[in-house]
Design a protein around this motif. Structure first.
Motif, PDB file in Angstrom:
ATOM      1  N   SER A  34       0.826  -1.213   0.000  1.00  0.00           N
ATOM      2  CA  SER A  34       0.000   0.000   0.000  1.00  0.00           C
ATOM      3  C   SER A  34       0.863   1.267   0.000  1.00  0.00           C
ATOM      4  O   SER A  34       0.433   2.308  -0.484  1.00  0.00           O
ATOM      5  CB  SER A  34      -0.966   0.007   1.186  1.00  0.00           C
ATOM      6  N   ARG A  38       2.774   4.727  -3.678  1.00  0.00           N
ATOM      7  CA  ARG A  38       2.451   6.128  -3.358  1.00  0.00           C
ATOM      8  C   ARG A  38       3.649   6.898  -2.814  1.00  0.00           C
ATOM      9  O   ARG A  38       3.536   8.079  -2.508  1.00  0.00           O
ATOM     10  CB  ARG A  38       1.299   6.163  -2.354  1.00  0.00           C
ATOM     11  N   GLU A  41       4.588  10.433  -3.897  1.00  0.00           N
ATOM     12  CA  GLU A  41       3.726  11.559  -3.504  1.00  0.00           C
ATOM     13  C   GLU A  41       4.343  12.362  -2.357  1.00  0.00           C
ATOM     14  O   GLU A  41       3.875  13.456  -2.051  1.00  0.00           O
ATOM     15  CB  GLU A  41       2.351  11.043  -3.064  1.00  0.00           C
ATOM     16  N   PRO A  86       0.824  13.467   2.317  1.00  0.00           N
ATOM     17  CA  PRO A  86      -0.171  12.929   1.373  1.00  0.00           C
ATOM     18  C   PRO A  86      -1.377  12.319   2.101  1.00  0.00           C
ATOM     19  O   PRO A  86      -1.259  11.828   3.232  1.00  0.00           O
ATOM     20  CB  PRO A  86       0.611  11.850   0.612  1.00  0.00           C
TER      21      PRO A  86
END
Length: 162
Positions: A34, A38, A41, A86
C-alpha cells in the motif's frame, strides 16, 4: 555475523503508513504494497532509504516473546518537514538515541538467524539491554528483498545495562 556498530541517532522526521499487527498475523507485505506505489507523492524526502519500523507496547523482550503480541509497523521515508503529508499517510518523529546497528545479508525471509543472533547471543553478552524506543530496519540501495545479495541495516535501541 559481525559485531554491531554502536551509533547515536539524531531524531528523524518520517512520513509513511502504519498498521497494527502481530508476528502471527504479519501484515508487512500488505503495508508495503500500500505504501510503495504512493511513495513518490512525498515531495520533501531526505535520501532514498526506506524505514521499516516497529513500535512495541513496552520493551521488546525476546526471552518472553509472544508471537500474538501486537505492535505498530511503519513503512516510511525520512522527510525535511511535515508541511505536506499525502492523503491517508501519517507523520512520525523517531526519537533517536543509542542504537546497535547490525547488517543482515541475504533474503528478507532468512532474517530469523540474524534476529536470534542479536537477541540470544550478542545482547546477553554485551554491556547493553534493549531500550523502550523504536526498532527499525533501514533499507538502502543494497536492499533487494529476496535476493541472496540483499543487505539491510537492523537498528536495535539500546541503553547501558543497569
Amino acid at each position: 555475523m559481525d559485531a554491531p556498530v554502536i551509533n547515536i541517532l539524531a531524531p528523524k522526521t518520517l512520513i509513511g503508513k502504519k498498521l497494527e499487527m502481530s508476528y502471527m498475523n504479519n501484515r508487512t507485505g500488505e503495508l508495503w504494497c500500500s505504501f510503495m506505489p504512493r511513495r513518490k507523492e512525498i515531495h520533501n524526502q531526505i535520501g532514498s532509504e526506506l524505514y521499516s519500523m516497529q513500535i512495541y507496547n513496552g520493551i521488546f523482550d525476546f526471552r518472553n516473546f509472544n508471537p500474538n503480541d501486537t505492535f505498530t509497523k511503519w513503512a516510511a521515508v525520512e522527510v525535511s518537514d511535515f508541511e505536506q503529508i499525502p492523503e491517508n499517510m501519517e507523520h512520525y518523529t523517531l526519537k533517536g538515541g543509542l542504537y546497535a546497528v547490525f547488517t543482515h545479508k541475504g533474503p528478507a525471509s532468512a532474517f530469523m538467524p540474524t534476529f536470534q543472533y542479536i537477541f540470544e547471543e550478542w545482547l546477553p553478552n554485551s554491556a547493553y539491554e534493549v531500550d523502550d524506543r523504536e526498532h527499525f530496519e533501514l533499507l538502502g540501495e543494497k536492499y533487494k528483498n529476496e535476493s541472496p545479495d540483499s543487505e539491510e541495516e537492523i537498528w536495535i535501541p539500546i541503553k547501558p545495562r543497569s
